[in-house]
Design a protein around this motif. Structure first.
Motif, PDB file in Angstrom:
ATOM      1  N   ALA A  48      -7.300   2.755   0.761  1.00  0.00           N
ATOM      2  CA  ALA A  48      -8.196   1.614   0.540  1.00  0.00           C
ATOM      3  C   ALA A  48      -7.469   0.291   0.746  1.00  0.00           C
ATOM      4  O   ALA A  48      -8.023  -0.654   1.324  1.00  0.00           O
ATOM      5  CB  ALA A  48      -8.809   1.683  -0.858  1.00  0.00           C
ATOM      6  N   LYS A  49      -6.213   0.210   0.301  1.00  0.00           N
ATOM      7  CA  LYS A  49      -5.442  -1.026   0.483  1.00  0.00           C
ATOM      8  C   LYS A  49      -5.138  -1.282   1.957  1.00  0.00           C
ATOM      9  O   LYS A  49      -5.210  -2.418   2.423  1.00  0.00           O
ATOM     10  CB  LYS A  49      -4.135  -0.967  -0.319  1.00  0.00           C
ATOM     11  CG  LYS A  49      -4.302  -1.162  -1.804  1.00  0.00           C
ATOM     12  CD  LYS A  49      -2.943  -1.173  -2.497  1.00  0.00           C
ATOM     13  CE  LYS A  49      -3.093  -1.390  -3.993  1.00  0.00           C
ATOM     14  NZ  LYS A  49      -1.780  -1.362  -4.668  1.00  0.00           N
ATOM     15  N   SER A  51       3.584   4.204  -1.007  1.00  0.00           N
ATOM     16  CA  SER A  51       4.244   4.831  -2.155  1.00  0.00           C
ATOM     17  C   SER A  51       5.701   4.380  -2.155  1.00  0.00           C
ATOM     18  O   SER A  51       6.278   4.155  -1.080  1.00  0.00           O
ATOM     19  CB  SER A  51       4.177   6.353  -2.032  1.00  0.00           C
ATOM     20  OG  SER A  51       2.838   6.788  -2.014  1.00  0.00           O
ATOM     21  N   PHE A  84       0.355   6.705   0.804  1.00  0.00           N
ATOM     22  CA  PHE A  84      -0.062   5.299   0.785  1.00  0.00           C
ATOM     23  C   PHE A  84      -1.488   5.230   0.263  1.00  0.00           C
ATOM     24  O   PHE A  84      -2.206   6.227   0.230  1.00  0.00           O
ATOM     25  CB  PHE A  84       0.033   4.665   2.185  1.00  0.00           C
ATOM     26  CG  PHE A  84      -0.798   5.348   3.229  1.00  0.00           C
ATOM     27  CD1 PHE A  84      -2.103   4.951   3.471  1.00  0.00           C
ATOM     28  CD2 PHE A  84      -0.284   6.399   3.977  1.00  0.00           C
ATOM     29  CE1 PHE A  84      -2.881   5.584   4.428  1.00  0.00           C
ATOM     30  CE2 PHE A  84      -1.058   7.035   4.938  1.00  0.00           C
ATOM     31  CZ  PHE A  84      -2.357   6.630   5.158  1.00  0.00           C
ATOM     32  N   ASP A  85      -1.891   4.037  -0.114  1.00  0.00           N
ATOM     33  CA  ASP A  85      -3.235   3.790  -0.624  1.00  0.00           C
ATOM     34  C   ASP A  85      -4.137   3.430   0.554  1.00  0.00           C
ATOM     35  O   ASP A  85      -4.033   2.328   1.109  1.00  0.00           O
ATOM     36  CB  ASP A  85      -3.179   2.660  -1.644  1.00  0.00           C
ATOM     37  CG  ASP A  85      -4.503   2.411  -2.334  1.00  0.00           C
ATOM     38  OD1 ASP A  85      -5.562   2.450  -1.661  1.00  0.00           O
ATOM     39  OD2 ASP A  85      -4.487   2.136  -3.545  1.00  0.00           O
ATOM     40  N   ALA A 116       0.808  -1.222   0.000  1.00  0.00           N
ATOM     41  CA  ALA A 116       0.000   0.000   0.000  1.00  0.00           C
ATOM     42  C   ALA A 116       0.841   1.272   0.000  1.00  0.00           C
ATOM     43  O   ALA A 116       0.314   2.361  -0.226  1.00  0.00           O
ATOM     44  CB  ALA A 116      -0.924   0.008   1.220  1.00  0.00           C
TER      45      ALA A 116
END
Length: 195
Positions: free
Chosen positions: A151-152, A69, A148-149, A67
């Motif tokens: 949702a993940k 970057s 970072f993501d 997740a």
């Protein structure tokens, strides 16, 4: 009572965002001590919506890596602890305990999704900031991240949907050789108005 210039320098003026860490361990007892201090920071109506997940093993951190970057991977691997600061969307279930002076507090939030979401977001972020100040006060360095993501991270750590990731903090004893030059801050005139 006023705080010393040395303490202000330690917490703010000389403190830096850690981009790498030494291999010195952070004991679990210190994480609890940080929380016990940070929880005393004020939140509106004492809502306390922040929740913390401490990733302390390579296996736990491996779950987070997909997740992140790319620029946040190495610093997270080097941190003894990575903290997911999350928000409890159902924080109001605790209102009878944490705000007993208003027996209608739970119903106030339970019946108003927009009010609950805004309160959780603002006060969860405040609590995460208190956590970082407490960590610095106890001698740790912090590397807060928003690269970072969400949702993940939520799917991996909070699949039931009650909690939502706010931001992530790498925590430990900073490696000063990895520090970036300090970036400029806005002046008072650029950032503030006195009416």
């Amino acid at each position: 009572m006023s705080i010393s210039k040395e303490a202000i320098d330690h917490l703010f003026t000389h403190a830096r965002t850690a981009n790498g860490f030494t291999d010195k361990a952070v004991p679990h007892s210190l994480l609890k001590q940080i929380y016990e201090i940070a929880k005393m920071g004020p939140t509106s109506m004492n809502t306390q919506p922040a929740r913390y997940v401490f990733l302390t093993t390579p296996e736990a951190k491996a779950r987070l890596m997909p997740a992140l970057s790319p620029g946040n991977v190495d610093k997270t691997k080097s941190a003894p602890v990575t903290v997911i600061v999350a928000t409890d969307k159902q924080f109001f279930e605790h209102m009878p305990t944490v705000f007993p002076n208003n027996p209608n507090a739970k119903a106030l939030f339970e019946g108003n999704a927009a009010l609950a979401a805004g309160t959780a977001s603002r006060n969860g972020t405040l609590s995460g900031a208190y956590f970082m100040i407490a960590a610095r006060a106890l001698g740790l360095d912090c590397g807060p991240m928003s690269g970072f993501d969400v949702a993940k991270v939520d799917a991996e750590f909070f699949p039931e949907g009650r909690y939502s990731t706010n931001f992530i903090i790498n925590l430990g004893y900073g490696d000063n050789s990895k520090l970036f030059d300090r970036n400029p801050r806005l002046s008072f005139e650029q950032a503030a108005q006195v009416l």
